[in-house]
Enzyme design. Structure first.
Site: not given
Ligand code: F6P
Length: 327
Positions: A15, A76, A107, A130, A132, A134, A176
């Protein structure tokens, strides 16, 4: 100090997070400073498999320190999760004489780098990017501070309408598997309740908190819910609350990806700049399969395996503070 690293590949992966561009700029410019060639890999591991590479120099990263997103794109990659995908990626690195990688991401991205190292012996250093927050091994991840401020501004705006209409708002914020954004924006926005995955929540305690607030004379309330909350999604929680308190005027707002965009904050730009330099210096010092992070103000390198396995701990004192202040 090693001279073995002559050409470094840098990518953003997973992300996007505000400050990734500042980290890219720091990697590219410190490579140039130390006389190392630098190649950007566009679109994360998928771009690596597809050999989407661009040679970088100090001027290629001008005017990006202030920009959100990532100018070299991110992805991804499903293909990279397969052994065949990683064989293709390793061949591209060999063909382009790339000696080491800097991976800016979370991660999942570090797991990819570790696999590439274990299977193909390609040195790499991770830079935690990120929203998050985390990731173990750093007090803060790149993008977290900006996301906090973006989410907080949105919740402040929601408060205006909640107050004007005497409403209860359930606001879902990102994270997440982690409640850092929810807990901190919840405290900063004066939320009545904060629901995060690190804490065992119950509908009973949520109802009690809303009831106490109502009886004490509050005419509106905000409940901040982390997207990873185990008690249920924000719509289910709002529905259950509406069934319990039929008189409440309840609304739901999901902040979503708005939290990932925007110009990085000063703190994120400085963090990204420090970690980008630390990544290149770490490679020069012969470090490998580690993540550059900052703990108590100092740069530290944590083995990637540990950064992936462990999680940043939520400060439980903050949960108590939120509870005291919601009176
Ligand atoms: O890991 C970062 C994050 O923004 C999370 O908070 C969220 O769940 C996820 O990515 C959303 O990912 P995507 O870009 O696949 O919608």
């Amino acid at each position: 100090m090693t001279d073995a690293i002559k050409r470094v590949g840098v990518m953003t992966s997973g992300g996007d997070a505000p400050g990734m561009n500042a980290a890219l700029r720091a990697v590219v410019r410190s490579c140039e400073y130390y006389g190392i060639e630098c190649v950007a890999i566009r679109g994360g591991y998928q771009g690596l498999i597809e050999e989407d590479l661009i040679t970088m120099g100090a001027r290629s990263v001008k005017n990006i320190i202030n920009r959100g997103g990532t100018v070299i794109k991110t992805a991804r990659s499903k293909e990279f999760r397969t052994e065949e995908g990683r064989v293709k990626a390793a061949k591209v690195l060999e063909k382009n004489k790339i000696d080491a990688l800097v991976v800016i991401g979370g991660d999942g991205s570090f797991t990819g780098g570790l696999k590439l190292y274990e299977e193909h012996n390609i040195p790499f250093i991770g830079v935690p990017g990120t929203i998050d927050n985390d990731i173990f091994g750093t007090d803060f991840t790149i993008g977290y501070d900006t996301a906090l401020n973006t989410a907080l501004q949105c919740i402040d705006k929601i408060r205006d309408t909640a107050t004007s209409h005497n409403r209860v708002f359930f606001v879902e914020v990102m994270g997440r598997d982690a409640g850092f954004i929810a807990l901190n924006t919840g405290i900063a926005s004066g939320a009545q309740d904060i629901l995060i995955p690190e804490q065992k929540d119950s509908l009973e305690s949520l109802f009690k908190s809303l009831e106490v607030s109502h009886k004490s004379g509050k005419t509106s309330s905000i409940v901040v819910v982390s997207e990873g909350e185990e008690l249920g999604g924000v719509y289910d929680l709002a529905k259950a609350t509406q069934e319990k308190f039929i008189d409440y005027d309840i609304r739901v707002t999901v902040l979503g990806h708005v939290q990932r965009g925007g110009d990085p904050s000063c703190a994120d730009r400085v963090l990204a700049s420090r970690l980008g330099v630390a990544a290149v210096e770490g490679l020069r010092e012969g470090r490998n399969a580690v993540m550059a992070g900052i703990r108590s103000g100092k740069v530290v390198y944590t083995p990637i395996a540990e950064a992936i396995k462990k999680h940043n701990e939520i400060d439980l004192e903050l949960i108590k503070i939120a509870e005291i202040l919601a009176i």
